[in-house]
Design a protein around this motif. Sequence first.
Motif, short mmCIF file in Angstrom:
data_model
loop_
_atom_site.label_atom_id
_atom_site.label_comp_id
_atom_site.label_asym_id
_atom_site.label_seq_id
_atom_site.Cartn_x
_atom_site.Cartn_y
_atom_site.Cartn_z
N GLU A 31 42.70 47.45 10.81
CA GLU A 31 42.99 47.61 9.39
C GLU A 31 43.89 46.51 8.84
N PHE A 32 44.47 45.69 9.75
CA PHE A 32 45.47 44.72 9.30
C PHE A 32 44.94 43.29 9.18
N TYR A 84 35.05 44.73 3.90
CA TYR A 84 34.86 45.96 3.14
C TYR A 84 33.42 45.99 2.64
N VAL A 114 33.66 51.31 2.88
CA VAL A 114 33.89 51.50 4.32
C VAL A 114 34.27 50.16 4.92
N ALA A 115 35.06 50.22 5.97
CA ALA A 115 35.48 49.00 6.68
C ALA A 115 35.36 49.27 8.17
N LYS A 156 35.65 49.16 11.93
CA LYS A 156 36.67 48.53 12.78
C LYS A 156 36.34 48.84 14.23
N SER A 183 36.39 40.75 1.61
CA SER A 183 37.48 41.05 2.54
C SER A 183 38.78 40.45 2.03
N ALA A 184 39.88 41.15 2.32
CA ALA A 184 41.21 40.73 1.87
C ALA A 184 41.74 39.63 2.79
N PRO A 185 42.74 38.88 2.34
CA PRO A 185 43.35 37.88 3.22
C PRO A 185 43.94 38.54 4.47
N ILE A 201 47.09 38.75 6.54
CA ILE A 201 48.52 38.40 6.64
C ILE A 201 49.08 38.83 7.99
N SER A 202 48.23 39.36 8.85
CA SER A 202 48.69 39.88 10.14
C SER A 202 48.74 38.76 11.18
N PRO A 203 49.38 39.03 12.31
CA PRO A 203 49.39 38.02 13.38
C PRO A 203 48.14 38.08 14.25
N TYR A 204 47.15 38.88 13.85
CA TYR A 204 45.94 39.04 14.64
C TYR A 204 44.80 38.22 14.03
#
Lengths: 268, 268
Positions: A139-140, A145, A197-198, A200, A217-219, A221-224
């Motif tokens: 989710e991160f 989407y 729906v997304a 995962k 899809s959103a940017p 910002i996670s470290p993954y």
Amino acid sequence: MEITKEQIEDYRETGLLFIPELFSTKEVAEMQAAVEDLSKQDIPGRILEKDKKTVRALHGCHNNSEIFDSLIRHPSLLASACEMLNSDVYIYQFKVNLKAAFSGDVWPWHQDYVFWDEEDGMPSPKALNVAVFLDECNEFNGPMYFIPGSHQQSLIHLGQKDSSEIPNNWESNVSAALKYSLDNNTIAKLTHKKGIVAPKGPAGSVLFFHSNLVHGSAPNISPYPRRLLIITYNSINNIPSFKGKPRPEFLVSRDHTPLKPLRGKVLI
Amino acid sequence: MEITKEQIEDYRETGLLFIPELFSTKEVAEMQAAVEDLSKQDIPGRILEKDKKTVRALHGCHNNSEIFDSLIRHPSLLASACEMLNSDVYIYQFKVNLKAAFSGDVWPWHQDYVFWDEEDGMPSPKALNVAVFLDECNEFNGPMYFIPGSHQQSLIHLGQKDSSEIPNNWESNVSAALKYSLDNNTIAKLTHKKGIVAPKGPAGSVLFFHSNLVHGSAPNISPYPRRLLIITYNSINNIPSFKGKPRPEFLVSRDHTPLKPLRGKVLI
């Protein structure tokens, strides 16, 4: 893997089908290594993010890598694609969207088919995408989407953009400022009816989705990192007319030979 | 509502405590109406997004609205805050982050206390936030991401930014280009140990979080607004020194009177 009748029905209804962990950890590791190798090479089809450093995407990798040349002939993917499209297929596009940790940018809401129609003269949306997760998608890290069932609407109004902002070249089809994105009202109406729906899951999972299915899809910002490999199969009865000046070969394959599934050990 | 010993222990360990649906649908509707009303007024403390149209945030609303003046004295919020901070408290900040549908921008990874220390001279992190969901918060509309337990690290290296990009004024503390964000290595190390959580739930849910808890949020590309009201309570033993030129009153309250809980019907 063989997909069931129920899965095919589900795909026709929703426009997508998710198969968790189709590929093994070893197979994923080999594909990751190939992507890493290609990312380092200054080849045509390598697209950078706005920061001009981070690799945003790699296009046409099946022509530059043995493992990806095998992947497009993988029986699990190929047989499913043929069944979904009711025809033999050839490879239309092959890309890896890297959506790097901390810097992978947005993909605005869009349908793929409008690009293939407008840019390449593809006669009908008888094409589909197979997305292979090269990292866990959570989710991160900017998962895709989808608006399920939105492929049944065929083409939808396009976003009204200040055209001076978007250059008229193939680069504008692969950047965060997409040429044919959908306007907010359309998205609001569609999601009101159908939701979002997304899917995962772990690396190695596979997602089939229709060429008219609305997605974005959103940017990240996670470290993954969220590396996603996308194969586009097109029906051999749906060859583009290539009106005007064709886009580069690494974006749109000119080899329309029907693909034949490999046997035995496919990737490793 | 009274929080339990276990909840307090959980808060001390993780730096956050989530209470789903603390406020009723009617109470939420009243608060939404107040926000809508304030959004239309060109008042100090109203911050716009980069597009210069969409409202990004409203600050100091407890001074401009009866319902928010009551909210900060709500016994469920106030008693919990006092217990978590082991002291009487006063209102330090009150803001609503609107994270509008389709346009709400990123909040880079950061800790709040560094702003209050650097900008206001707050002596210690004996302050906390209470976030009230004014909309459902889901995986699509830019929920806040937290690194649980990260408040125990106290201050962490700050992001190395090109300072010419960030103006030295209070506006730079409330925009998408935050003055004191955390660098990617720090976030990667922290999340490797502790992971990320993103509490989600219906409108009316409440989230307490520590002033040193590392958090951020991605842009909202969904059609769902994500209005979040944030009350910051500070211990009355932790009054800032206001070194230099103090920030505007709508950002940092100068009224240090300990808050007393209201009785009976609080909001409606």
